[in-house]
Design an enzyme around this catalytic site. Structure first.
Site, mmCIF file in Angstrom:
data_model
loop_
_atom_site.group_PDB
_atom_site.id
_atom_site.type_symbol
_atom_site.label_atom_id
_atom_site.label_comp_id
_atom_site.label_asym_id
_atom_site.label_seq_id
_atom_site.Cartn_x
_atom_site.Cartn_y
_atom_site.Cartn_z
ATOM 1 N N ILE A 1 0.866 -1.195 0.000
ATOM 2 C CA ILE A 1 0.000 0.000 0.000
ATOM 3 C C ILE A 1 0.895 1.235 0.000
ATOM 4 C CG2 ILE A 1 -1.852 1.257 1.173
ATOM 5 C CD1 ILE A 1 -2.683 -1.327 2.537
ATOM 6 N N SER B 1 -0.643 7.518 6.632
ATOM 7 C CA SER B 1 -1.741 8.317 7.194
ATOM 8 C C SER B 1 -3.032 8.055 6.430
ATOM 9 C CB SER B 1 -1.406 9.824 7.145
ATOM 10 O OG SER B 1 -1.447 10.289 5.818
ATOM 11 N N TYR C 1 -4.616 18.262 -9.220
ATOM 12 C CA TYR C 1 -4.990 17.076 -8.438
ATOM 13 C C TYR C 1 -6.134 16.319 -9.115
ATOM 14 C CZ TYR C 1 -7.192 14.250 -4.794
ATOM 15 O OH TYR C 1 -7.764 13.202 -4.086
HETATM 16 P P1 NDP Z 1 -3.378 11.600 3.242
HETATM 17 O O1 NDP Z 1 -2.652 12.865 2.990
HETATM 18 O O2 NDP Z 1 -3.782 11.261 4.616
HETATM 19 O O3 NDP Z 1 -2.520 10.373 2.693
HETATM 20 C C1 NDP Z 1 -1.727 10.509 1.567
HETATM 21 C C2 NDP Z 1 -0.519 9.624 1.724
HETATM 22 O O4 NDP Z 1 0.301 9.782 0.559
HETATM 23 C C3 NDP Z 1 0.353 9.986 2.919
HETATM 24 O O5 NDP Z 1 0.757 8.803 3.543
HETATM 25 C C4 NDP Z 1 1.544 10.676 2.290
HETATM 26 O O6 NDP Z 1 2.747 10.506 3.001
HETATM 27 C C5 NDP Z 1 1.635 9.907 0.991
HETATM 28 N N1 NDP Z 1 2.468 10.579 0.002
HETATM 29 C C6 NDP Z 1 2.369 11.847 -0.445
HETATM 30 N N2 NDP Z 1 3.375 12.097 -1.300
HETATM 31 C C7 NDP Z 1 4.111 10.971 -1.408
HETATM 32 C C8 NDP Z 1 5.281 10.620 -2.115
HETATM 33 N N3 NDP Z 1 5.937 11.490 -2.873
HETATM 34 N N4 NDP Z 1 5.760 9.365 -1.984
HETATM 35 C C9 NDP Z 1 5.139 8.476 -1.191
HETATM 36 N N5 NDP Z 1 4.044 8.757 -0.475
HETATM 37 C C10 NDP Z 1 3.540 9.994 -0.580
HETATM 38 O O7 NDP Z 1 -4.642 11.614 2.246
HETATM 39 P P2 NDP Z 1 -5.826 10.556 2.006
HETATM 40 O O8 NDP Z 1 -5.680 9.395 2.888
HETATM 41 O O9 NDP Z 1 -7.078 11.327 2.000
HETATM 42 O O10 NDP Z 1 -5.536 10.151 0.502
HETATM 43 C C11 NDP Z 1 -5.333 8.811 0.109
HETATM 44 C C12 NDP Z 1 -5.933 8.585 -1.254
HETATM 45 O O11 NDP Z 1 -7.352 8.748 -1.185
HETATM 46 C C13 NDP Z 1 -5.458 9.542 -2.335
HETATM 47 O O12 NDP Z 1 -5.239 8.826 -3.524
HETATM 48 C C14 NDP Z 1 -6.634 10.494 -2.511
HETATM 49 O O13 NDP Z 1 -6.667 11.020 -3.809
HETATM 50 C C15 NDP Z 1 -7.786 9.542 -2.272
HETATM 51 N N6 NDP Z 1 -9.051 10.157 -1.937
HETATM 52 C C16 NDP Z 1 -9.209 10.865 -0.790
HETATM 53 C C17 NDP Z 1 -10.431 11.427 -0.475
HETATM 54 C C18 NDP Z 1 -10.659 12.222 0.758
HETATM 55 O O14 NDP Z 1 -11.774 12.701 0.919
HETATM 56 N N7 NDP Z 1 -9.681 12.397 1.642
HETATM 57 C C19 NDP Z 1 -11.575 11.240 -1.363
HETATM 58 C C20 NDP Z 1 -11.291 10.467 -2.540
HETATM 59 C C21 NDP Z 1 -10.083 9.934 -2.792
HETATM 60 P P3 NDP Z 1 3.084 11.391 4.325
HETATM 61 O O15 NDP Z 1 2.354 10.723 5.452
HETATM 62 O O16 NDP Z 1 4.557 11.251 4.432
HETATM 63 O O17 NDP Z 1 2.619 12.775 4.055
HETATM 64 MG MG1 PMR Z 2 -16.789 18.854 -2.553
HETATM 65 C C1 PMR Z 2 -22.532 15.490 -3.068
HETATM 66 C C2 PMR Z 2 -21.763 16.509 -3.059
HETATM 67 C C3 PMR Z 2 -20.303 16.539 -2.823
HETATM 68 C C4 PMR Z 2 -19.409 15.539 -2.521
HETATM 69 C C5 PMR Z 2 -19.678 14.077 -2.329
HETATM 70 C C6 PMR Z 2 -18.109 16.136 -2.425
HETATM 71 C C7 PMR Z 2 -16.928 15.437 -2.184
HETATM 72 N N1 PMR Z 2 -18.241 17.490 -2.626
HETATM 73 C C8 PMR Z 2 -19.580 17.774 -2.876
HETATM 74 C C9 PMR Z 2 -20.137 19.005 -3.141
HETATM 75 C C10 PMR Z 2 -19.499 20.224 -3.084
HETATM 76 N N2 PMR Z 2 -18.177 20.390 -2.811
HETATM 77 C C11 PMR Z 2 -20.096 21.515 -3.292
HETATM 78 C C12 PMR Z 2 -21.568 21.754 -3.612
HETATM 79 C C13 PMR Z 2 -19.120 22.452 -3.150
HETATM 80 C C14 PMR Z 2 -19.233 23.973 -3.309
HETATM 81 C C15 PMR Z 2 -19.698 24.622 -2.102
HETATM 82 C C16 PMR Z 2 -17.910 21.736 -2.843
HETATM 83 C C17 PMR Z 2 -16.674 22.351 -2.608
HETATM 84 C C18 PMR Z 2 -15.485 21.625 -2.408
HETATM 85 C C19 PMR Z 2 -14.157 22.164 -2.270
HETATM 86 C C20 PMR Z 2 -13.751 23.584 -2.249
HETATM 87 N N3 PMR Z 2 -15.403 20.235 -2.359
HETATM 88 C C21 PMR Z 2 -14.119 19.927 -2.223
HETATM 89 C C22 PMR Z 2 -13.345 21.062 -2.171
HETATM 90 C C23 PMR Z 2 -11.985 20.662 -2.044
HETATM 91 O O1 PMR Z 2 -10.984 21.347 -1.947
HETATM 92 C C24 PMR Z 2 -11.945 19.148 -2.092
HETATM 93 C C25 PMR Z 2 -11.285 18.766 -3.375
HETATM 94 O O2 PMR Z 2 -11.751 19.057 -4.438
HETATM 95 O O3 PMR Z 2 -10.195 18.067 -3.287
HETATM 96 C C26 PMR Z 2 -9.649 17.724 -4.569
HETATM 97 C C27 PMR Z 2 -13.388 18.743 -2.136
HETATM 98 C C28 PMR Z 2 -14.020 17.516 -2.117
HETATM 99 N N4 PMR Z 2 -15.391 17.348 -2.244
HETATM 100 C C29 PMR Z 2 -15.681 16.013 -2.146
HETATM 101 C C30 PMR Z 2 -14.474 15.295 -1.977
HETATM 102 C C31 PMR Z 2 -14.367 13.816 -1.826
HETATM 103 C C32 PMR Z 2 -13.463 16.204 -1.971
HETATM 104 C C33 PMR Z 2 -12.002 15.901 -1.738
HETATM 105 C C34 PMR Z 2 -11.193 14.888 -2.087
HETATM 106 C C35 PMR Z 2 -10.941 14.232 -3.392
HETATM 107 O O4 PMR Z 2 -11.593 14.323 -4.390
HETATM 108 O O5 PMR Z 2 -10.011 13.517 -3.361
#
Ligand code: NDP
Ligand code: PMR
Length: 398
Positions: A90, A95, A273
């Site tokens: 993984i 984190s 991203y």
């Molecule tokens: P975190 O920041 O908690 O975890 C990200 C991990 O990636 C950390 O362990 C970090 O290491 C590691 N990492 C970053 N850069 C590097 C690098 N250069 N080499 C090796 N490892 C690295 O974020 P999340 O757990 O939220 O993210 C995990 C995955 O889930 C991502 O792919 C993200 O896109 C996805 N995801 C997250 C969502 C969310 O809502 N949070 C929603 C949808 C998808 P370190 O601990 O050293 O910083």
């Molecule tokens: Mg988002 C059903 C509505 C929904 C969901 C499931 C997410 C997930 N978000 C939703 C809606 C909205 N978001 C709306 C209506 C807004 C405008 C007010 C909004 C805004 C917003 C921001 C500024 N949302 C965000 C951000 C981020 O900076 C996050 C992002 O884009 O990270 C790339 C984020 C996210 N919204 C999510 C999820 C899962 C994220 C973050 C992580 C990701 O895609 O990995």
């Protein structure tokens, strides 16, 4: 737990470059609403371990070590075959989702987790704090922002003699407040370089190992997201993902003689991203088309839910980090805890009912998994093929 370190020191995370794309300073925004630029969070900077730190933890004495391969399908006393422990790598397991998944899968007692992390000691401490049993995990150094590190990791893993049953490409960086691009060791914009190109090379180098696995589930999982899918509300929050015709990527994504963005546009950290997540989902499908039949490996992606409290948002402004969890919990209802998200990804690793290849998994309100639809761009076969070919050139495979 065996200590393994492919390249511990020096520990250079990224390099910064000036570029013409930095010229226009964008305003920081909260939930898409512009905020003044004094909300700026620190951009990611070069990270080195101090001499004192190295001495305290005797890092210079840690060397790549070989872990003994587990017995394969040992015969038990009653003559029946006992399934050996599976091995899952993984990335970014120090984190958030990666750590929660490592915990969930290690706690079954049926899996050994290789935590592939850029910060070795952070990963060891995190695993211990999470209560992951020492015999169920090994930390190996991997910095996805350096292709040398990726190659060294793959090499060290192969030399360990362990079989590989599942690879999870989970690590990611998100730099929404960055005004200027930062770069990987090879000079690729950091988000796409880490989230896509680093994982692309890793997965390609380890595909043969997966192919050779005799485990019932052999899988390659690349974590995707809703925000890369423009067929959803979340995917329509600006800036929207868009790879265009990949002209920036094809020109090297280096911000010097080309744009740091895949579509050739101006730098935007949030878009970079989301673009990288589209790449992750396209790559999974291209792997499926090219290799599923030949190798028997299951290729999958997923959206685990909005894990609003992870380190992913560390570069966002404090106000965003404060309001984002309640916004997701009470308004969008898309919130999921790290623990629940870890269980979801653990299902994609080992649940026999999730063995279909080429699928982007999601979960409904009752936490039941279903095959989700990807956006038009994230399921564009021609774009996936082109992305594959360009990425091969950039990482030195073609
Ligand atoms: P975190 O920041 O908690 O975890 C990200 C991990 O990636 C950390 O362990 C970090 O290491 C590691 N990492 C970053 N850069 C590097 C690098 N250069 N080499 C090796 N490892 C690295 O974020 P999340 O757990 O939220 O993210 C995990 C995955 O889930 C991502 O792919 C993200 O896109 C996805 N995801 C997250 C969502 C969310 O809502 N949070 C929603 C949808 C998808 P370190 O601990 O050293 O910083
Ligand atoms: Mg988002 C059903 C509505 C929904 C969901 C499931 C997410 C997930 N978000 C939703 C809606 C909205 N978001 C709306 C209506 C807004 C405008 C007010 C909004 C805004 C917003 C921001 C500024 N949302 C965000 C951000 C981020 O900076 C996050 C992002 O884009 O990270 C790339 C984020 C996210 N919204 C999510 C999820 C899962 C994220 C973050 C992580 C990701 O895609 O990995």
């Amino acid at each position: 737990m065996a200590l393994q370190s492919a390249t511990l020191l020096p520990y250079s995370l990224s390099i910064r470059k000036e570029s013409k794309w930095n010229a226009t300073l964008k305003e920081t925004s909260l939930f898409g609403v512009p905020l003044p630029s004094n909300f700026k969070a620190d951009t990611i900077s070069s990270c080195r371990l101090s001499e004192d730190f190295k001495r305290r933890y005797s890092l210079s004495t840690i060397r790549a070590q070989t872990v003994s391969a587990p017995e394969i399908n040992q015969a038990s006393s009653d003559g029946k075959k006992t399934l050996r422990k599976g091995t899952v790598i993984i990335t970014g397991a120090s984190s958030g989702l990666g750590l929660a998944t490592a915990k969930a899968i290690a706690d079954t007692g049926k899996w050994h987790v290789i935590m592939a992390c850029r910060n070795f000691l952070k990963a060891v401490k995190a695993a211990k704090k999470a209560g992951i049993s020492e015999e169920n995990f090994t930390v190996m150094h991997l910095d996805l922002a350096s292709l040398d590190s990726v190659r060294q990791f793959a090499d060290t893993f192969k030399r360990s003699g362990r079989p590989l049953d599942v690879l999870v490409c989970n690590a990611a960086v998100y730099l929404p407040t960055a005004k200027e691009p930062t770069y990987t060791a090879e000079g690729f914009e950091l988000s796409v370089g880490t989230n896509h190109l680093g994982h692309f090379l890793l997965a390609r180098l380890l595909l043969d190992d997966l192919k050779q696995s005799d485990y019932p589930q052999k899988r390659l999982i690349i974590v995707g997201s809703i925000t890369g899918n423009t067929n959803t509300l979340a995917g329509n929050v600006p800036p929207k993902a868009n790879l265009g015709d990949l002209r920036g990527l094809a020109s090297g994504l280096n911000g010097q003689n080309s744009s740091p963005m895949i579509d050739g546009g101006e730098f935007d950290g949030a878009k970079a991203y989301k673009d990288s997540k589209v790449c992750n989902m396209l790559t999974m499908q291209e792997f499926h088309r090219r290799f599923h039949e030949e190798t028997g490996v299951t290729f999958s992606s997923l959206y685990p839910g909005c894990i609003a409290e992870t380190g992913l948002f560390r570069e966002h402004i404090p106000l965003f980090r404060l309001l984002f969890p309640p916004f997701q919990k009470y308004i969008t209802k898309g919130y999921v805890s790290e623990e629940e998200a870890g269980k979801r990804l653990a299902q994609v690793i080992s649940d026999p009912s999730l063995s279909k290849s080429g699928v982007y998994w999601s979960w409904n309100k009752n936490s039941s998994s279903f095959e989700n639809q990807l956006s038009k761009e994230a399921s564009d076969e021609e774009k996936a093929r082109k992305l594959w070919e360009v990425s091969e050139k950039l990482v030195g495979l073609a």
